[in-house]
Design a protein around this motif. Structure first.
Motif: not given
Length: 97
Positions: A9-16, A19-23
């Motif tokens: 979860r600690a890895r997935e939150v920064p990835r998400a 990804g949102e910033r990229d979109r």
């Protein structure tokens, strides 16, 4: 939650979030100015360096700089094939050395 789930979860939150910033950033890409080509950047940098050097040179001297004549200007003024005038011809004196 287990330790592995918390780590995931600690890895997935920064990835998400990334990804949102990229979109959202992809929509803003169209509003960015077009980057100049490499040749334009090189020319602009050379002109800036030349201008800075010119300013320093002009600041270092009190009299205005005069550019030297171009190579070959003296040859263009006088043809190599014209014969000298009569006044420049000196007679050869025989017996004098």
């Amino acid at each position: 939650m287990t330790k592995a789930e918390r780590a995931e979860r600690a890895r997935e939150v920064p990835r998400a979030r990334a990804g949102e910033r990229d979109r959202t950033a992809s929509a803003d890409v169209a509003s960015l100015p077009v980057a100049p080509r490499l040749a334009e950047l090189v020319r602009h940098n050379q002109e800036a360096v030349d201008a800075a050097r010119r300013r320093r040179r002009e600041a270092g001297v009190d009299v205005p700089l005069v550019s030297p004549p171009r190579l070959g200007d003296s040859l263009r003024e006088h043809s190599l094939f014209t014969l000298p005038g009569d006044e420049s011809i000196q007679p050869v004196q025989e017996g004098a050395q």
